[in-house]
Design a protein around this motif. Structure first.
Motif, PDB file in Angstrom:
ATOM      1  N   ASP A  40       0.845  -1.188   0.000  1.00  0.00           N
ATOM      2  CA  ASP A  40       0.000   0.000   0.000  1.00  0.00           C
ATOM      3  C   ASP A  40       0.884   1.242   0.000  1.00  0.00           C
ATOM      4  OD1 ASP A  40      -1.948   1.927   0.345  1.00  0.00           O
ATOM      5  OD2 ASP A  40      -3.112   0.711   1.756  1.00  0.00           O
ATOM      6  N   ASN A  41       0.602   2.175  -0.919  1.00  0.00           N
ATOM      7  CA  ASN A  41       1.415   3.384  -1.039  1.00  0.00           C
ATOM      8  C   ASN A  41       0.953   4.495  -0.109  1.00  0.00           C
ATOM      9  OD1 ASN A  41      -0.953   4.098  -2.288  1.00  0.00           O
ATOM     10  ND2 ASN A  41      -0.041   4.446  -4.321  1.00  0.00           N
ATOM     11  N   ASN A  42      -0.040   4.234   0.721  1.00  0.00           N
ATOM     12  CA  ASN A  42      -0.482   5.222   1.695  1.00  0.00           C
ATOM     13  C   ASN A  42       0.504   5.249   2.862  1.00  0.00           C
ATOM     14  OD1 ASN A  42      -1.762   6.842   3.563  1.00  0.00           O
ATOM     15  ND2 ASN A  42      -3.726   5.785   3.462  1.00  0.00           N
ATOM     16  N   PRO A  43       1.187   6.388   3.109  1.00  0.00           N
ATOM     17  CA  PRO A  43       2.203   6.414   4.179  1.00  0.00           C
ATOM     18  C   PRO A  43       1.618   6.272   5.574  1.00  0.00           C
ATOM     19  CG  PRO A  43       1.829   8.622   3.317  1.00  0.00           C
ATOM     20  CD  PRO A  43       1.063   7.681   2.425  1.00  0.00           C
ATOM     21  N   TYR A  44       0.325   6.457   5.727  1.00  0.00           N
ATOM     22  CA  TYR A  44      -0.304   6.372   7.039  1.00  0.00           C
ATOM     23  C   TYR A  44      -0.983   5.024   7.270  1.00  0.00           C
ATOM     24  CZ  TYR A  44       0.386  11.377   6.648  1.00  0.00           C
ATOM     25  OH  TYR A  44       0.944  12.615   6.467  1.00  0.00           O
ATOM     26  N   SER A  45      -0.832   4.105   6.333  1.00  0.00           N
ATOM     27  CA  SER A  45      -1.450   2.784   6.466  1.00  0.00           C
ATOM     28  C   SER A  45      -0.441   1.723   6.072  1.00  0.00           C
ATOM     29  CB  SER A  45      -2.699   2.693   5.571  1.00  0.00           C
ATOM     30  OG  SER A  45      -3.269   1.409   5.647  1.00  0.00           O
ATOM     31  N   HIS A  46      -0.202   0.774   6.941  1.00  0.00           N
ATOM     32  CA  HIS A  46       0.750  -0.297   6.682  1.00  0.00           C
ATOM     33  C   HIS A  46      -0.011  -1.557   6.282  1.00  0.00           C
ATOM     34  CE1 HIS A  46       4.119   1.669   9.308  1.00  0.00           C
ATOM     35  NE2 HIS A  46       3.704   2.428   8.309  1.00  0.00           N
ATOM     36  N   ASP A  48       0.859  -1.091  11.878  1.00  0.00           N
ATOM     37  CA  ASP A  48      -0.175  -0.108  11.560  1.00  0.00           C
ATOM     38  C   ASP A  48      -0.746   0.473  12.852  1.00  0.00           C
ATOM     39  OD1 ASP A  48      -2.036   0.691   9.018  1.00  0.00           O
ATOM     40  OD2 ASP A  48      -3.221   0.602  10.868  1.00  0.00           O
ATOM     41  N   GLY A  76       2.935   3.229  13.540  1.00  0.00           N
ATOM     42  CA  GLY A  76       3.034   3.895  12.246  1.00  0.00           C
ATOM     43  C   GLY A  76       4.419   3.825  11.660  1.00  0.00           C
ATOM     44  N   SER A  77       5.345   3.182  12.384  1.00  0.00           N
ATOM     45  CA  SER A  77       6.702   2.972  11.889  1.00  0.00           C
ATOM     46  C   SER A  77       6.944   1.474  11.776  1.00  0.00           C
ATOM     47  CB  SER A  77       7.729   3.588  12.842  1.00  0.00           C
ATOM     48  OG  SER A  77       9.052   3.251  12.464  1.00  0.00           O
ATOM     49  N   ASP A 129       9.833  -4.502   6.490  1.00  0.00           N
ATOM     50  CA  ASP A 129      10.225  -3.719   5.314  1.00  0.00           C
ATOM     51  C   ASP A 129      10.912  -4.567   4.245  1.00  0.00           C
ATOM     52  OD1 ASP A 129      12.397  -4.239   6.914  1.00  0.00           O
ATOM     53  OD2 ASP A 129      13.411  -2.333   6.506  1.00  0.00           O
TER      54      ASP A 129
END
Length: 286
Positions: A127-133, A176, A198-199, A261
């Motif tokens: 997912d390319n949303n930085p706020y969603s893993h 997430d 979020g990290s 990652d």
């Protein structure tokens, strides 16, 4: 009147004399080998002249040989360079295949309970949303995937299935901010909740009393509470503890054991009671 110059023998006589003399010398040399020493001296005198006469031819031959050898070396060098490039390309592919093979072996050798079915899945998208893993894997309802299903890698827990399609599924990672997982300390079984920060490399351990017996480096395992994740799987390692008496709870952070990652192959887990006859698949451990 008499001539001043006397005439010598005629040419015919001279020719006969010369032939007779030559024949005699040939017979003498053949029978008695009388000119052997003379021939040695003559060969010694003539040899330098012969070398000088052959020198241009030898130089030309040597130059031609060098040119041919140089051209051959250039062609061989170009061919070897081409082969080296091809072999390096194949070697890189072999290294990649070896790494993937090692990952699969580690994944399939992950210890699971005997009443749990497991199946390998491969990462399809992130997912390319930085706020969603979230990630997408290549297994779906056809393979019996269900919402809430636990997902692990060869290190530990990765997350759980969030959405299920027919041929693929979406996985919510434990990092997430909306995800939380019950855990326990492997050293003393203290139970806590690990939430996503979020990290990808950090989890937050919530509501930990200041007096809790925890230390940096403690391994956190899934506790099995909530009936989502099986008990006893590695989740994270505590990296920092801040006990500020001005706060009601200690600030505890942990690092996920799974390489979130660098995901490639994942393992889906099924409790035995969710696998019916129509969902059975070949044992991937064999």
């Amino acid at each position: 009147m008499n001539s001043i110059f006397l005439r010598g023998p005629s040419l015919h006589i001279k020719l006969v004399f010369a032939l007779a003399l030559s024949a005699g010398l040939i017979v003498f040399d053949h029978v008695f080998d009388g000119f052997a020493t003379t021939r040695v001296y003559l060969n010694s005198v003539v040899s330098p002249i012969q070398y000088l006469a052959n020198l241009p031819s030898e130089m030309l031959n040597a130059s031609a040989s060098r040119l041919v050898s140089h051209q051959q070396l250039l062609e061989e060098n170009a061919e070897l360079q081409h082969d080296a490039v091809v072999l390096n390309g194949k070697l890189q592919r072999f290294v990649l295949l070896q790494e993937e093979n090692d990952r699969l072996r580690r994944l399939l050798n992950t210890p699971v309970r005997g009443d749990i079915r497991k199946e390998v899945a491969e990462l399809m998208a992130v997912d390319n949303n930085p706020y969603s893993h979230q990630i997408v894997i290549d297994r779906g309802a056809i393979q019996g995937v269900y919402e809430g299903q636990p997902v692990i890698d060869d290190k530990g827990i990765v997350g759980q299935i969030m959405q299920v399609g027919s041929t693929n599924s979406r996985v919510l990672l434990i990092s997430d901010v909306t995800h939380a997982i019950p855990v326990r300390v492997a050293r003393n079984n203290i139970r806590m909740i690990a939430s996503g920060s979020g990290s990808l490399n950090e989890l937050i351990i919530q509501h930990v009393p200041h007096s809790a017996d925890i230390e940096e480096g403690d391994l956190l395992l899934s506790s099995g509470l909530g009936n989502v994740f099986p008990e006893g799987y590695p989740v994270a390692i505590i990296t920092s503890i801040v006990r500020d008496e001005g706060r009601p709870f200690a600030q505890v952070n942990a690092e996920p054991v799974a390489l979130l990652d660098r995901l490639k192959y994942l393992l889906l887990l099924w409790p035995n009671n969710l696998v019916g006859p129509e969902q059975s698949v070949p044992d991937t451990e064999q």
